[in-house]
Every structure is written in structure tokens, then in C-alpha cells.
Write a protein that holds these residues in place. Structure first.
Motif, mmCIF file in Angstrom:
data_model
loop_
_atom_site.group_PDB
_atom_site.id
_atom_site.type_symbol
_atom_site.label_atom_id
_atom_site.label_comp_id
_atom_site.label_asym_id
_atom_site.label_seq_id
_atom_site.Cartn_x
_atom_site.Cartn_y
_atom_site.Cartn_z
ATOM 1 N N GLY A 61 -18.502 33.345 38.216
ATOM 2 C CA GLY A 61 -18.006 31.994 37.946
ATOM 3 C C GLY A 61 -19.104 31.110 37.392
ATOM 4 O O GLY A 61 -20.199 31.590 37.069
ATOM 5 N N ARG A 62 -18.785 29.834 37.298
ATOM 6 C CA ARG A 62 -19.754 28.885 36.711
ATOM 7 C C ARG A 62 -21.115 28.903 37.371
ATOM 8 O O ARG A 62 -22.140 28.774 36.734
ATOM 9 C CB ARG A 62 -19.185 27.467 36.810
ATOM 10 C CG ARG A 62 -18.315 27.121 35.653
ATOM 11 C CD ARG A 62 -17.979 25.669 35.723
ATOM 12 N NE ARG A 62 -16.975 25.328 34.730
ATOM 13 C CZ ARG A 62 -16.384 24.169 34.661
ATOM 14 N NH1 ARG A 62 -16.668 23.231 35.524
ATOM 15 N NH2 ARG A 62 -15.508 23.927 33.721
ATOM 16 N N GLY A 63 -21.092 29.040 38.681
ATOM 17 C CA GLY A 63 -22.355 28.968 39.416
ATOM 18 C C GLY A 63 -23.132 30.272 39.441
ATOM 19 O O GLY A 63 -24.224 30.337 40.017
ATOM 20 N N THR A 64 -22.585 31.316 38.840
ATOM 21 C CA THR A 64 -23.242 32.627 38.904
ATOM 22 C C THR A 64 -24.555 32.622 38.134
ATOM 23 O O THR A 64 -24.627 32.116 37.013
ATOM 24 C CB THR A 64 -22.304 33.717 38.315
ATOM 25 O OG1 THR A 64 -21.087 33.712 39.054
ATOM 26 C CG2 THR A 64 -22.946 35.092 38.390
ATOM 27 N N ARG A 65 -25.582 33.178 38.769
ATOM 28 C CA ARG A 65 -26.897 33.281 38.108
ATOM 29 C C ARG A 65 -27.333 34.739 37.993
ATOM 30 O O ARG A 65 -28.281 35.048 37.288
ATOM 31 C CB ARG A 65 -27.960 32.493 38.903
ATOM 32 C CG ARG A 65 -27.675 30.995 38.960
ATOM 33 C CD ARG A 65 -27.851 30.369 37.587
ATOM 34 N NE ARG A 65 -27.458 28.968 37.572
ATOM 35 C CZ ARG A 65 -26.235 28.536 37.269
ATOM 36 N NH1 ARG A 65 -25.283 29.397 36.942
ATOM 37 N NH2 ARG A 65 -25.954 27.253 37.261
ATOM 38 N N GLY A 114 -20.756 32.565 30.108
ATOM 39 C CA GLY A 114 -20.720 31.562 29.031
ATOM 40 C C GLY A 114 -20.241 32.183 27.746
ATOM 41 O O GLY A 114 -19.854 33.360 27.719
ATOM 42 N N ARG A 134 -25.905 34.266 33.191
ATOM 43 C CA ARG A 134 -24.881 33.281 33.500
ATOM 44 C C ARG A 134 -23.667 33.552 32.619
ATOM 45 O O ARG A 134 -23.825 33.981 31.488
ATOM 46 C CB ARG A 134 -25.379 31.869 33.188
ATOM 47 C CG ARG A 134 -26.573 31.475 33.983
ATOM 48 C CD ARG A 134 -27.107 30.165 33.480
ATOM 49 N NE ARG A 134 -28.293 29.814 34.251
ATOM 50 C CZ ARG A 134 -28.632 28.572 34.548
ATOM 51 N NH1 ARG A 134 -27.904 27.564 34.117
ATOM 52 N NH2 ARG A 134 -29.709 28.329 35.260
ATOM 53 N N ASP A 161 -20.243 38.440 41.280
ATOM 54 C CA ASP A 161 -21.368 37.534 41.444
ATOM 55 C C ASP A 161 -22.336 38.200 42.434
ATOM 56 O O ASP A 161 -22.026 38.327 43.621
ATOM 57 C CB ASP A 161 -20.872 36.188 41.995
ATOM 58 C CG ASP A 161 -21.985 35.159 42.075
ATOM 59 O OD1 ASP A 161 -23.165 35.569 42.232
ATOM 60 O OD2 ASP A 161 -21.687 33.958 41.988
#
Lengths: 223, 164
Positions: free
Chosen positions: A188-192, A44, A42, A134
Motif C-alpha cells: 500500500g501507500r505506506g509500504t517501503r 507508485g 515503494r 508489505d
């Protein structure tokens, strides 16, 4: 972080996947290629070990490196390729030269979080041009091709001019080759899960590409 | 995906034979010129800052046609020519300054108050040679001239003794 089941036989070590280049583009640019890996992760803030490594990388990088960089084989190969595709590398900088310039202007490589810091470390160490996407928003294999009429880049107004070189998946362009990334393809924020792509040009050995991808995976692994 | 592989592309990419070979040759020449320009920039540093910019043909990456590649090749060649002239002029200036420095060191009184910086003779650092009278006004009256060599770059911070 781990690199997923695909690499379970190698532990966390990545095995890069070769992408393809459209045949007529490959005929024009022998040596052009793209390889990528996928890493669970993620975005961060970078953990302390990564920030420390970034700082150590800064300390080992001097102004003279930046000046003489264009004589080294890999940065030179990217500069030449930029000229060959119509870009001026003194205005649209190659990734490693942009980092060198930032280093001189900021007095160090500033942390920009993950995965950007991992890409910075790998690019400075090897000179290789890397991109992050992503992975869950990519469809199939990555490739380098020229844009078809009517194609556009997500989040960018207007169509791509016909013949623009892009990094694409099996559906649509994901980003310009050495340029903007499509809005919905960025990390982005939602990337896993993150796809790290390395662009190879004529004169850049495969071992340098593998090393760059390995450094990114190792850095993300350590995070 | 096959449609992306087989579709019609720009004419520039579809022309085969001699023109493709010509484009490959131009790309090779661009690579060689870029290497030459890089060497000149390294040679000039830090004495001279060379302009290596060559106008971009496009804002976006694309395969260039023969005319565009020729334009890039010619612009690079022009840049290299200009850079070589700049370096040559700088080298001649530095040679003249070195000769002047030798004459000044041999007879300081003939070059009163002349100051030559290390950069003027193509040497790194920020020191200089300065023709000055020994013992100030007395030396001026008596004609006691000498060349003082500066101690180099100023310190980046205050001396520790200043703080005490």
C-alpha cells in the motif's frame, strides 16, 4: 531501489529465501513450495523503462500463445494444482492465464504501477505465480499451511473455513493460496519494503522460480 | 508455530496408508486428464470452442478428500469424452463438406449458388467457394456455371486509393 544489506555480496541481485510447507500439506502435495525475496521499494507509477518493457512483452504475446498455453509444462502444472485443490482454473484463473486473458481483452498489458507491472512481466516471461506483500507487516518466514479453526483473513468478513490453504507468516494467514491477500498485508501507500513470493507446485522447476524472482528484482531495481 | 505444525487437521489429510496413496493416484490421473483436455482444446482451435469447465469443488483452495478428487477426475473424464465426440462430429462434418466441395468443383452447374466457406472444411481464413454463373443472367440462361474462389478476408481498413 536495492535489495538491501542481505544481498550486498551479490550487488543488487536477489537471493531468494525458501519458505516452509506444513508437513501434512507437503505430504499431500509433493513439490509444493514457496520462496521469496525482499526488495526496498515503494508502490507508485511505473517509470518509462518498465512501461516500455511491459509494452514489448505485450507485443510478443499473441492469441495463439493463450490457446496453447495450457499445454506448456509450467502453466499446465498450475492448472493441475488448481484442480487438485478444488478450484476450476477456467473460472478462478491461474495467474498467467488471467494475464493472458487480460492481454487479449485489453489489447495489451495495461500498466498498473509498481510492483504490479514487475510481477506481470515476470509471470508472463516464466509462467510462475507471484504474490507481493508489505514486507514490514510480515512476521518471520513465509509458509504454506492449512488454516486453523477460528483463523480469518484481515479485511475479510468471517472465519476461514477449516483447512483452507493459505500463505502465512509466523503470526497469521497473510493471504489465500492463489486468492485474496489480507488487507493489512497488501502493498500500500505506506509500504517501503516489498516481499515478493513465488508459489511452486509439482512440475515447476526451481530454476523457473529463481528466474521469476530475479526478473521482479531486476525490474524493480531498474525503476 | 509448533502448534500449527502439530495440531489436528482435517481427517482427510490425517488418513494414512492406502487412502493417501489413492489420493496421490487420483491427483496423477487429474494431471494426465488435464493434459489430454489441453491437447484437445489446442487441436480444436480455431475451428471449435470446447467447454473445458469443471465445477469447482470449493471456493477456497483446500486439500480435497478422496470423494472430491474422484468427482474432479470423473468430471474431467466426462469433459474429455464430450470434447472428443464434438471433435469427431466436427471432423465428420468437415469431411462431408470437403467431399461436397470436390463434387462442386467438378460440376458447378449441379450445385447452383452453393457457397462453402473455408471454415466449413476446417481451413483457417475467411474465404469461400461459390458456384455462380459466368456473365451473370446470360450465363444462367446458357448454363455456364463456375466456382469462384473469394479473395479472402476483407481488409481491416479502407484502401489508400479510397482516401485520394
Amino acid at each position: 531501489m536495492s535489495t538491501g544489506a542481505a544481498n550486498s555480496d551479490l550487488g543488487w541481485e536477489p537471493s531468494s529465501r525458501p519458505g516452509w510447507v506444513a508437513p501434512h500439506v507437503a505430504a499431500e502435495f509433493p513439490g509444493l513450495g514457496i520462496s521469496w525475496i525482499e526488495v526496498d521499494g515503494r508502490p507508485g507509477r511505473s517509470p518509462e523503462p518498465v512501461e516500455r518493457r511491459l509494452s514489448e512483452t505485450s507485443n510478443r504475446f499473441y492469441g495463439a500463445h493463450a490457446i496453447h498455453m495450457r499445454e506448456r509444462p509450467i502453466p499446465w502444472a498450475y492448472r493441475v494444482f488448481f484442480r487438485q485443490i478444488g478450484l476450476d482454473p477456467d473460472r478462478t484463473r491461474t495467474p498467467v492465464e488471467q494475464l493472458a486473458l487480460d492481454r487479449l481483452q485489453d489489447g495489451g498489458f495495461k500498466t498498473r504501477g509498481l510492483p504490479a507491472d514487475a510481477l506481470t512481466i515476470a509471470t508472463v516471461e516464466t509462467g510462475i505465480a507471484l504474490r507481493a506483500f508489505d514486507a514490514e507487516r510480515l512476521a518471520g518466514s513465509l509458509c504454506i499451511r492449512d488454516s486453523a479453526p477460528g483463523e480469518s483473513l484481515d479485511g475479510r468478513p468471517g472465519e476461514l473455513s477449516h483447512g483452507t490453504l493459505v500463505i502465512a507468516d509466523e503470526r497469521a494467514p497473510a493471504g489465500l493460496l492463489f486468492g485474496a491477500t489480507g488487507e493489512n498485508r497488501e502493498v500500500g501507500r505506506g509500504t517501503r519494503r516489498i516481499a515478493i513470493a513465488a508459489v511452486q507446485v509439482d512440475g515447476v522447476p526451481q530454476i523457473a522460480i529463481d528466474e521469476a524472482l530475479w526478473i521482479v528484482a531486476a525490474t524493480l531495481e531498474a525503476a | 508455530m509448533p502448534d500449527l505444525l502439530d495440531r489436528e487437521t482435517r481427517t482427510a489429510l490425517r488418513v494414512d496408508g492406502d487412502e493417501r496413496l489413492a489420493r496421490a493416484e487420483l491427483r496423477r490421473q487429474i494431471g494426465r486428464l488435464e493434459m489430454q483436455l489441453g491437447s484437445l482444446v489446442s487441436d480444436a482451435f480455431p475451428r471449435l470452442r470446447l467447454d473445458t469447465g469443471v465445477a469447482a469443488i470449493s471456493n477456497e483452495p483446500r486439500a480435497l478428500d478422496l470423494g472430491d478428487l474422484e468427482a474432479v477426475r470423473d468430471s474431467l473424464a466426462t469433459r474429455i469424452g464430450a470434447a472428443q465426440r464434438q471433435l469427431q462430429e466436427q471432423a465428420e462434418l468437415e469431411t462431408r463438406n470437403r467431399e461436397l466441395l470436390e463434387r462442386m468443383l467438378a460440376s458447378p452447374a449441379e450445385y447452383k449458388w452453393l457457397r462453402i466457406a473455408r471454415a466449413d472444411v476446417g481451413e483457417p481464413g475467411c474465404g469461400h467457394w461459390h458456384s455462380r454463373p459466368r456473365l451473370g443472367p446470360l450465363g444462367m440462361l446458357m448454363g455456364w456455371w463456375r466456382v469462384r474462389v473469394s479473395s479472402g478476408c476483407p481488409l481491416s481498413g479502407r484502401l489508400a486509393a479510397v482516401e485520394r
